[in-house]
Design a protein around this motif. Structure first.
Motif, PDB file in Angstrom:
ATOM      1  N   TRP A  87       0.916  -1.386   0.230  1.00 10.30           N
ATOM      2  CA  TRP A  87      -0.144   0.063   0.207  1.00 10.30           C
ATOM      3  C   TRP A  87       1.196   1.328  -0.218  1.00 10.30           C
ATOM      4  O   TRP A  87       2.024   1.425   0.693  1.00 10.30           O
ATOM      5  CB  TRP A  87      -0.972   0.123   1.475  1.00 10.30           C
ATOM      6  N   MET A  88       0.616   2.076  -0.877  1.00 12.14           N
ATOM      7  CA  MET A  88       1.130   3.545  -1.055  1.00 12.14           C
ATOM      8  C   MET A  88       0.284   5.137  -0.722  1.00 12.14           C
ATOM      9  O   MET A  88      -0.213   4.724  -1.621  1.00 12.14           O
ATOM     10  CB  MET A  88       2.235   3.092  -2.383  1.00 12.14           C
ATOM     11  N   ASP A  89       0.984   5.349  -0.439  1.00 10.73           N
ATOM     12  CA  ASP A  89       0.207   7.030  -1.102  1.00 10.73           C
ATOM     13  C   ASP A  89       0.611   7.837  -1.960  1.00 10.73           C
ATOM     14  O   ASP A  89       2.042   8.739  -1.658  1.00 10.73           O
ATOM     15  CB  ASP A  89       0.559   7.531   0.596  1.00 10.73           C
ATOM     16  N   ILE A  90       0.168   7.694  -2.881  1.00  7.36           N
ATOM     17  CA  ILE A  90       0.524   8.126  -4.407  1.00  7.36           C
ATOM     18  C   ILE A  90       0.384   9.373  -3.737  1.00  7.36           C
ATOM     19  O   ILE A  90       0.794  10.208  -4.614  1.00  7.36           O
ATOM     20  CB  ILE A  90      -0.752   7.827  -5.590  1.00  7.36           C
ATOM     21  N   SER A  91       0.113   9.961  -2.799  1.00  4.55           N
ATOM     22  CA  SER A  91      -0.782  11.711  -3.079  1.00  4.55           C
ATOM     23  C   SER A  91       1.157  12.351  -2.186  1.00  4.55           C
ATOM     24  O   SER A  91       1.190  13.880  -2.666  1.00  4.55           O
ATOM     25  CB  SER A  91      -1.536  11.947  -2.238  1.00  4.55           C
ATOM     26  N   ASN A  92       1.270  11.649  -2.350  1.00  2.54           N
ATOM     27  CA  ASN A  92       3.271  12.208  -0.464  1.00  2.54           C
ATOM     28  C   ASN A  92       4.392  11.393  -1.452  1.00  2.54           C
ATOM     29  O   ASN A  92       4.856  11.014  -0.781  1.00  2.54           O
ATOM     30  CB  ASN A  92       3.032  12.487   0.389  1.00  2.54           C
ATOM     31  N   GLN A  93       4.726  11.474  -2.876  1.00  4.98           N
ATOM     32  CA  GLN A  93       5.655  10.547  -3.743  1.00  4.98           C
ATOM     33  C   GLN A  93       6.739  11.095  -4.192  1.00  4.98           C
ATOM     34  O   GLN A  93       6.604  12.190  -4.803  1.00  4.98           O
ATOM     35  CB  GLN A  93       5.334   9.615  -4.830  1.00  4.98           C
ATOM     36  N   GLN A  94       7.614  11.068  -3.931  1.00  4.46           N
ATOM     37  CA  GLN A  94       9.447  12.117  -3.627  1.00  4.46           C
ATOM     38  C   GLN A  94       9.732  10.635  -5.246  1.00  4.46           C
ATOM     39  O   GLN A  94      10.054   9.982  -4.574  1.00  4.46           O
ATOM     40  CB  GLN A  94      10.467  12.092  -3.228  1.00  4.46           C
ATOM     41  N   VAL A  95       9.654  11.435  -6.196  1.00  8.18           N
ATOM     42  CA  VAL A  95      10.155  10.877  -8.008  1.00  8.18           C
ATOM     43  C   VAL A  95      11.488  11.000  -8.277  1.00  8.18           C
ATOM     44  O   VAL A  95      11.984  12.185  -7.944  1.00  8.18           O
ATOM     45  CB  VAL A  95       8.977  10.674  -8.841  1.00  8.18           C
ATOM     46  N   ASP A  96      11.783  10.193  -8.055  1.00  8.71           N
ATOM     47  CA  ASP A  96      13.711   9.927  -9.166  1.00  8.71           C
ATOM     48  C   ASP A  96      13.688  10.516 -10.135  1.00  8.71           C
ATOM     49  O   ASP A  96      13.227  10.058 -10.860  1.00  8.71           O
ATOM     50  CB  ASP A  96      14.845   8.724  -8.831  1.00  8.71           C
ATOM     51  N   GLY A  97      14.885  11.250 -11.002  1.00  7.32           N
ATOM     52  CA  GLY A  97      14.667  11.882 -11.680  1.00  7.32           C
ATOM     53  C   GLY A  97      14.654  10.709 -13.060  1.00  7.32           C
ATOM     54  O   GLY A  97      14.913  11.242 -13.941  1.00  7.32           O
ATOM     55  N   LYS A  98      15.306   9.538 -12.915  1.00  6.04           N
ATOM     56  CA  LYS A  98      15.352   8.659 -13.421  1.00  6.04           C
ATOM     57  C   LYS A  98      13.828   8.101 -14.079  1.00  6.04           C
ATOM     58  O   LYS A  98      14.035   7.295 -14.978  1.00  6.04           O
ATOM     59  CB  LYS A  98      15.687   7.066 -12.232  1.00  6.04           C
ATOM     60  N   TRP A  99      12.842   8.334 -13.847  1.00  2.00           N
ATOM     61  CA  TRP A  99      11.600   7.991 -13.526  1.00  2.00           C
ATOM     62  C   TRP A  99      11.068   9.140 -14.593  1.00  2.00           C
ATOM     63  O   TRP A  99      10.280   8.883 -14.911  1.00  2.00           O
ATOM     64  CB  TRP A  99      10.920   7.097 -13.388  1.00  2.00           C
ATOM     65  N   GLY A 124      11.432  15.103  -9.261  1.00  2.00           N
ATOM     66  CA  GLY A 124       9.672  15.140  -9.041  1.00  2.00           C
ATOM     67  C   GLY A 124       9.263  15.091  -7.791  1.00  2.00           C
ATOM     68  O   GLY A 124       9.171  13.691  -6.643  1.00  2.00           O
ATOM     69  N   LYS A 125       7.318  15.590  -8.025  1.00  2.00           N
ATOM     70  CA  LYS A 125       6.433  14.650  -6.819  1.00  2.00           C
ATOM     71  C   LYS A 125       5.162  14.767  -6.978  1.00  2.00           C
ATOM     72  O   LYS A 125       5.058  15.128  -8.656  1.00  2.00           O
ATOM     73  CB  LYS A 125       6.804  16.506  -6.001  1.00  2.00           C
ATOM     74  N   THR A 126       4.741  14.024  -6.340  1.00  2.00           N
ATOM     75  CA  THR A 126       3.026  14.509  -6.523  1.00  2.00           C
ATOM     76  C   THR A 126       1.897  15.101  -5.435  1.00  2.00           C
ATOM     77  O   THR A 126       3.111  14.929  -4.308  1.00  2.00           O
ATOM     78  CB  THR A 126       2.289  12.388  -6.671  1.00  2.00           C
ATOM     79  N   SER A 127       0.857  15.209  -5.437  1.00  2.00           N
ATOM     80  CA  SER A 127       0.468  15.931  -4.657  1.00  2.00           C
ATOM     81  C   SER A 127      -0.969  15.418  -4.070  1.00  2.00           C
ATOM     82  O   SER A 127      -1.324  14.814  -4.711  1.00  2.00           O
ATOM     83  CB  SER A 127       0.480  17.164  -5.102  1.00  2.00           C
TER      84      SER A 127
END
Length: 699
Positions: free
Chosen positions: A368-380, A387-390
């Motif tokens: 289970w993951m909170d998709i609203s609060n992800q720190q995204v590596d520049g690899k993706w 990047g981020k999600t909100s």
């Protein structure tokens, strides 16, 4: 490969279908001909990707490398007065029944490790955490820890003409008028029944994974956004569609007993003005295949064959080939659903045999993951920057709905990006939306900040990877575009070191969070981009999540699984009219009295009967249903689920009139008996069964 009685070489599945229909005769309990059925099986190309059967031959005898169970159950919701999930049009509430809804479950068990996975394809528009968790509670009460969050996949095939009001998040239920306890219970109990039946059916079996291509059944409804993708992605889909129809066949000895087929297309052949409960093109394909193979849909507990037509990544794919609502290949929406359904049926015809692919057993991993609060590596990310999600924000393009499939409210004036967008929303957003949200969501015209209001929209989701023999199945709760699905599959295929064609990404599983587009598609802000709620880096965040899961699976590592966030099940107000007080028969009439007799009709014409009825929501009559039409020998020729029947309810001040329309195409001259069963409710809540009977003469 096998040879038929004429010496012609055919695939194992085609041979099984042929053998069944050679003795079918009476199993066609509606006007559905063998000719029409096999027309849907024609002109496909494909190959066997993986087989558990010795020497990779689908027709070989085998003691079964896996144990598999199949189960099917009626899960029909309220056919009168219930808002429907999909189009978000309040006026689209149910007025009758075109086809019953079914849950089709398979359980795959590794006899060596004991690991198992449940896959249920449900004839509903969307799948919600509320249904998922209640199903798990009931399974735990019966089976203990055998089935749980780790191995139960509930997947919605995504029909847009099924009753809703079953989410525990207000954003979805508000579009159908509120929560509907009767439909919720119908959906949950039907899914549980199908899983219990699959459990009781577990026995040694073999599986084969095949891939075919199906064309002229879909078109990209957001081509301008699709064309923003890099050429290497577009080259995979030169027509702008994903033609792959991947099928997992279940064999016992020399007999095929079921399959799950995945193909990317929206079940939106029936538009937002259609108000009879039904299952659209995928439901038609499942029903028609089963009918041809001897399934009595009035008694799904005895189904000898289970045909599940699941969805993969249909986010930008429509069956409306003319790119406007109700523009399928047929003369009307029902005809279009049938034609597209027959073309989908062609996707089950796996073709030539090729060497098997390594891999076997059953295994899985989830988190289970909170998709609203992800720190995204520049690899993706496309630009290589972190990047981020909100929290979820839905755009003006979301409110416009898909203007190729219909829905939304035109009077509000919202537009998709390729139609000019909605400039006033953009201008307001520049003033009232914090700058950090623009960094995450631009160029979305931010309209509905639903993620900042507790309980409005699900934001914590389960993500799954399962291996079933040579199939790798990744599951999530979103509507992915075909390129989004491709990128998720690539991530998992590379991490697990398996061929891409053996990896399927399916959405609508155990949860629902609207769409996911590629960042490039997002920039266009068509409907799909406006409904990508967690920002332009939502897909990169999901790629990161699935990469980590796949890597952990490959290395045999455990991951922290987390858990769901709370929901509002039982707290959202019931929809008005969800619980009618009582039924009233017109003065001088009683329940079941005939108002209009069908009389004599010419074969091929519609026969119509009307009678005094009651609210059908009093008793949904799962299984046998409301309607049966029999010939002079007592053989059932039509029922609730038949393509030839349509049941309509009209209610006025507690009095209900039931209209049954029956298309007599392919019916022989003779007398037919129509029986409709229902239940009336007294002011005290007591139910009393009634039955209406009449005769139809076909000449």
């Amino acid at each position: 490969m096998v040879k038929d009685t004429m010496g012609q070489t055919r695939t194992h599945t085609e041979a099984t279908l042929a053998q069944a229909t050679e003795v079918a005769g009476s199993v066609f309990n509606s006007p559905f001909s063998r000719r029409i059925f096999f027309a849907g099986m024609a002109a496909v190309t494909g190959s066997v990707l993986w087989s558990s059967i010795s020497q990779g031959t689908a027709g070989a005898q085998s003691g079964g490398s896996l144990e598999v169970g199949r189960g099917m159950a009626d899960m029909t919701g309220e056919p009168w007065g219930a808002g429907m999930n999909g189009y978000a049009v309040l006026e689209q509430s149910s007025i009758g029944l075109q086809r019953r809804q079914y849950a089709r479950s398979f359980i795959f068990v590794d006899p060596n490790s004991g690991q198992r996975v449940v896959h249920c394809t449900a004839d509903v528009g969307l799948m919600f955490q509320s249904i998922h968790l209640e199903v798990l509670r009931r399974l735990k009460a019966k089976f203990g820890d055998l089935y749980g969050q780790h191995n139960v996949l509930l997947h919605a095939q995504h029909t847009h003409i099924a009753p809703g009001g079953t989410s525990a998040h207000l954003m979805v239920d508000i579009t159908v008028g509120g929560f509907r306890p009767i439909t919720f219970e119908a959906n949950v109990s039907g899914i549980v029944d199908s899983i219990v039946r699959a459990h009781d059916d577990i026995q040694p079996s073999d599986i084969t994974l095949s891939r075919a291509e199906v064309h002229n059944a879909s078109v990209n409804r957001s081509r301008e956004a699709f064309d923003k993708n890099p050429q290497e992605d577009k080259d995979v889909f030169p027509e702008g569609i994903d033609p792959a129809a991947t099928t997992l066949h279940i064999h016992r000895g020399d007999k095929t007993v079921g399959f799950i087929n995945w193909f990317a297309v929206h079940p939106t052949s029936n538009g937002h003005t259609y108000r009879h409960v039904g299952t659209d093109n995928k439901g038609y394909a499942a029903w028609a295949t089963e009918e041809a193979l001897g399934v009595d849909h009035q008694h799904p507990e005895n189904a000898p064959f289970v045909a599940a037509f699941a969805n993969s990544s249909p986010g930008d794919i429509t069956p409306n080939l003319g790119l406007t609502p109700d523009s399928g290949p047929g003369v009307n929406s029902m005809d279009s659903a049938r034609i597209i359904g027959e073309r989908l049926m062609g996707g089950i015809a796996g073709s030539s045999d090729i060497p098997g692919i390594s891999g076997g057993g059953v295994s899985g991993i989830y988190r289970w993951m909170d998709i609203s609060n992800q720190q995204v590596d520049g690899k993706w990310t496309p630009d290589g920057k972190p990047g981020k999600t909100s929290p979820a924000i839905l755009g003006a393009a979301f409110a416009a709905s898909s203007q190729e499939d219909g829905g939304g409210e035109p009077l509000l004036g919202f537009q998709e990006g390729e139609r000019g967008g909605t400039p006033w929303v953009e201008q307001v957003g520049k003033v009232v939306v914090p700058p950090q949200m623009h960094e995450i969501h631009d160029p979305k015209e931010m309209l509905l900040p639903v993620g900042f209001i507790p309980g409005m929209l699900q934001q914590v989701f389960p993500f799954y990877i399962h291996r079933i023999g040579g199939l790798v199945l990744i599951s999530h709760g979103f509507e992915a575009t075909i390129v989004s699905g491709l990128r998720l599959r690539r991530v998992v295929a590379e991490a697990l070191n398996v061929p891409l064609d053996t990896v399927i990404s399916q959405g609508y599983v155990n949860s629902y969070g609207h769409y996911v587009t590629t960042p490039e598609e997002y920039s266009t802000q068509n409907y799909e981009g406006g409904a990508t709620a967690f920002g332009r880096n939502q897909l990169p965040a999901m790629q990161q999540i699935f990469h980590d899961l796949a890597q952990a699976m490959h290395e045999g590592k455990e991951v922290p699984v987390g858990g769901p966030a709370g929901d509002l099940t039982g707290l959202i107000p019931p929809a008005p009219g969800a619980n009618p007080w009582m039924d009233i028969a017109p003065f001088g009439k009683k329940f079941g009295d005939i108002v209009q007799r069908p009389g004599v009709v010419t074969s091929g014409k519609n026969a119509t009967a009307k009678f005094v009825g009651a609210n059908p929501n009093n008793n949904l009559r799962h299984g046998e249903g409301y309607l049966t039409i029999t010939d002079e020998d007592g053989v059932v020729v039509a029922n609730d689920s038949s393509e030839s029947t349509l049941i309509t309810f009209a209610n006025s001040w507690g009095s209900t009139t039931v209209t049954v329309s029956w298309n007599t195409a392919e019916m022989k001259p003779g007398k037919y008996a129509l029986s409709f069963r229902g239940d009336s409710k007294s002011i005290g809540g007591q139910l009393t069964p009634y039955e209406a009977k009449t005769t139809i003469t076909v000449v």
